[in-house]
Design an enzyme around this catalytic site. Structure first.
Site, PDB file in Angstrom:
ATOM      1  N   PHE A   4      37.296  19.043  -3.699  1.00  0.00           N
ATOM      2  CA  PHE A   4      38.572  18.341  -3.486  1.00  0.00           C
ATOM      3  C   PHE A   4      38.990  17.233  -4.442  1.00  0.00           C
ATOM      4  CE2 PHE A   4      40.225  14.584  -0.974  1.00  0.00           C
ATOM      5  CZ  PHE A   4      41.380  14.784  -0.815  1.00  0.00           C
ATOM      6  N   ALA A  31      42.723   9.110  -6.355  1.00  0.00           N
ATOM      7  CA  ALA A  31      42.299   7.882  -5.178  1.00  0.00           C
ATOM      8  C   ALA A  31      42.741   6.625  -5.527  1.00  0.00           C
ATOM      9  CB  ALA A  31      40.704   8.271  -5.351  1.00  0.00           C
ATOM     10  N   HIS A  64      35.203  15.985 -12.649  1.00  0.00           N
ATOM     11  CA  HIS A  64      35.253  15.086 -11.805  1.00  0.00           C
ATOM     12  C   HIS A  64      34.299  15.203 -10.723  1.00  0.00           C
ATOM     13  CE1 HIS A  64      39.456  13.475 -12.507  1.00  0.00           C
ATOM     14  NE2 HIS A  64      39.775  15.157 -12.719  1.00  0.00           N
ATOM     15  N   PRO A  65      33.697  14.018 -10.399  1.00  0.00           N
ATOM     16  CA  PRO A  65      32.786  13.895  -9.209  1.00  0.00           C
ATOM     17  C   PRO A  65      33.452  14.257  -7.943  1.00  0.00           C
ATOM     18  CG  PRO A  65      33.194  11.447 -10.030  1.00  0.00           C
ATOM     19  CD  PRO A  65      33.969  12.649 -11.004  1.00  0.00           C
TER      20      PRO A  65
END
Length: 115
Positions: free
Chosen positions: A66, A70, A13-14
């Site tokens: 983190f 989202a 994941h970015p």
């Protein structure tokens, strides 16, 4: 899954507010990440700066990025969640991050089925 598996998934994941993951991912995964983080891309500069700094602090503290589901969250909500989770210790935080990863995976599986 064990901790190693979760950490591998996190690397796909970015970081919140960024477009590129640490490890190579498919074009479809990049597109989904961009869609999921759209509210962050449109955030005020001050929010983006604070997210960037807290992302660094979080990664230094926990050793992984983190992770938050989202989708449907505003940039302010994401920032608030990041701030709330920073005081956690690693034993508390990894299961929270893993649960968020599971939410992301479920949403993406649903997208695949609906295509």
């Amino acid at each position: 899954m064990d901790e190693t598996d979760w950490l591998e998934a996190f690397r796909r994941h970015p970081k919140i507010g960024e477009r590129k993951a640490a490890n190579a991912v498919s074009a479809q995964s990049q597109q989904w990440s961009a869609q999921e983080q759209q509210s962050v891309q449109d955030a005020a500069r001050q929010t983006l700066e604070k997210l960037a700094q807290l992302n660094l602090d979080y990664e230094k503290k926990f050793g992984f990025i983190f992770i938050v589901c989202a989708t449907g969250k505003s940039s302010g909500e994401i920032l608030a969640l990041l701030e709330q989770r920073m005081p956690n210790d690693a034993a508390r935080e990894l299961p929270i991050a893993a649960a968020e990863q599971a939410k992301i995976s479920e949403l993406r599986l649903r997208k695949l089925v609906e295509q």
